[in-house]
Design an enzyme around this catalytic site. Sequence first.
Site, PDB file in Angstrom:
ATOM      1  CB  THR A 168      23.851  43.136  40.931  1.00 26.97           C
ATOM      2  OG1 THR A 168      24.884  42.220  41.240  1.00 26.97           O
ATOM      3  CG2 THR A 168      22.674  42.827  40.684  1.00 26.97           C
ATOM      4  CG  ASP A 182      26.973  39.068  42.106  1.00 21.67           C
ATOM      5  OD1 ASP A 182      27.816  39.139  41.398  1.00 21.67           O
ATOM      6  OD2 ASP A 182      26.950  39.847  43.395  1.00 21.67           O
ATOM      7  CG  MET A 187      33.891  38.111  41.180  1.00 20.80           C
ATOM      8  SD  MET A 187      33.765  39.939  40.923  1.00 20.80           S
ATOM      9  CE  MET A 187      35.245  40.160  41.960  1.00 20.80           C
ATOM     10  CE1 TYR A 222      37.262  42.273  44.066  1.00 23.22           C
ATOM     11  CE2 TYR A 222      37.880  44.818  44.628  1.00 23.22           C
ATOM     12  CZ  TYR A 222      37.697  43.457  44.851  1.00 23.22           C
ATOM     13  OH  TYR A 222      37.279  43.416  46.260  1.00 23.22           O
ATOM     14  CD  GLN A 228      34.916  37.798  37.443  1.00 20.75           C
ATOM     15  OE1 GLN A 228      33.969  37.076  37.186  1.00 20.75           O
ATOM     16  NE2 GLN A 228      35.677  38.032  38.662  1.00 20.75           N
TER      17      GLN A 228
END
Lengths: 388, 388
Positions: free
Chosen positions: A136, A138, A180, A289, A291
């Site tokens: 991920t 994130d 993000m 996106y 990223q």
Amino acid sequence: MIKGNLVIGQSGGPTRVINQSLVGISEEALKHEAIEKILGARFGIKGILKENFLDLRKFSRDTLELVAQTSGAALGSCRHKPTEEDCEKVFQVFAKHNVKYWFYIGGNDSAETADIINNIARKRNYELRIFHIPKTIDNDLVITDHCPGYPSAAKYVAMVFQGDDLDNRSLPGVKINIVMGRHAGWLTATAALGGAHLCYFPERPVSMTKIVKDIDEIYKKQGRCLVAVSEGVRNVDGKLMLESKIEEVDAHGNPQLSGSGDLGDFFTNYVKAHSYHEKLRVRADTLGYTQRSFPGVVSEVDAKEARLVGQAAVKYAMKGDIDGSIVLNRIGEYQIEVKLAKLSDIAKKTKILPDEFINRESNGVTKKFIEYISPLIGQLPLTTNLCH
Amino acid sequence: MIKGNLVIGQSGGPTRVINQSLVGISEEALKHEAIEKILGARFGIKGILKENFLDLRKFSRDTLELVAQTSGAALGSCRHKPTEEDCEKVFQVFAKHNVKYWFYIGGNDSAETADIINNIARKRNYELRIFHIPKTIDNDLVITDHCPGYPSAAKYVAMVFQGDDLDNRSLPGVKINIVMGRHAGWLTATAALGGAHLCYFPERPVSMTKIVKDIDEIYKKQGRCLVAVSEGVRNVDGKLMLESKIEEVDAHGNPQLSGSGDLGDFFTNYVKAHSYHEKLRVRADTLGYTQRSFPGVVSEVDAKEARLVGQAAVKYAMKGDIDGSIVLNRIGEYQIEVKLAKLSDIAKKTKILPDEFINRESNGVTKKFIEYISPLIGQLPLTTNLCH
């Protein structure tokens, strides 16, 4: 060791290195006689439900190496939480295709899916080795030091800010970028490496009044200001800054935060209207996106580790009755050892930025964060201009 | 050859290679005895008005080489159209500092500024060699084959679409990217190299109905659709798609098209509401300032040519009473010769995408465009996935 077929799936938003993990699993699986077919499920669990499989043994080593270096999920991905009916179907398909190994590459939602299937397998005494392989951008999975996919995205974001810093020095003003990361500020924090003066994180609810005050102060001193804002930034009441405007949620109940310019435009208009500086030039970009998908940037450490976690999962699977989620443990500066966590310990949990990584003002990062991130992304491009 | 000092300025939006031209001028100037001081004006013509100069002779060759490789305008830039009063002041400053050479790196607005100053110089018999050195990611200057800055931005945009194409194959849906370029579709056209199914250009006014019809058709066939939209796209009535929402114009009267997510969000909502496909997943990103500033991507051809046009301008200046704008002339496939055009022939004019580069459907590019752009950007990253 049970003999049988192996299925690999990819799930959730792709990353720059998600295919490294795919190829890591596949190349390690080739070494073990217990593993017969190596099947790629098209579009994650949906591919299992539809028996839509690719035979990964038929691809050459060269092709797989190029796949490993390619962005996006090479097998296709999905955001689908299996229903009870789906779970029933999964076991029918696994039995039909003699699937004994299932490797699911994804985030905490995918760990949840793997955990659900694992629990059913145990209840039914269906012998199945299930592994969740983390990915991920994130970086929000618990237990692991960091998640494959994050270092490359972090490098990209840092480089975007490097470029924006140089641009902002050229044509001074206030530049805001929305970054993000959902409900964690990991990606936003990397903006500091690229020269952001201010960073706002979901971990620290903040008022727009405070943000404008911060910007005004920097602008007064430097004649310009570069700002990073998490897409999941929250107001002091704890609500998302644009709560009312969010209309879509995915199958796991997550609101759609990306793919809209609303938050950036809101910031532009708010700062213009409330700054005490007159005729302030304010621009906002919402980093998109790219990223997670930009083909031109990869962290070498990330590529290597993403491959490693795939290989490690297969090695664990060969050891016997083990299931779990692969985690990375950091030793010193900088080595990594691979360990195993319980699926249920990863599923649905979110690791936010710890306090020690956020500065006292709640608008930037600490030295500790810089020490944490630096070995993950490696060297950024050198730049200079004549007017520092 | 007149003896005197030289001033360099940078103007308008920076590009990835604008500093190559700066260094090209500076290194060539070092070779000529007629040129005494080599001065960099901070923030374009504003630096001249404020006598804010840097002595470029004091920087080492190594420093300048790193500057050449750095994004942003190393001297600072501006968007300022000189008033009559400003022009008066420019000549006072030039006389005071014995400036006989002025090199202005910029787009068509900068050519206009150079032309204005040039005309006054002639009227006053102030001996001044003025050169406009082209730079713009928009590629919209007339006469020249292409503009330094465009190939690198084009490469970045093509790579963004490569990544988005892979992402869109992973999680199928409709993905729309808004691309810079003001009133010309040059940058948007490069999206085709990265896999965009549809491109919409300012050169071809189009109705939203037609756009939705195009998207629906592609989606029906392929289950996904990747779309590039110029920020300057126009409705069939010839007006900008979001005409009413544009509030800011710069000193040259250009509307602010970048730095807002409005157009992308408008497209998302319109397509969702009007597509005949149910529950269509639609996302839009507005590609931001990274198009002109991202440090990780440069076209080698672009870097070389941007240096060349700077050097060439100084060589022309040494030939006598000559002024003008540097242009690139393409010979065969692929060589470049440097020529000179009149400032007044470049000033304020816009070169749009020619008909031969736009397909018959007005929603994509032709083979001729691909032949035009390919040598400018060089090799894109190789990618593959398993599911074509």
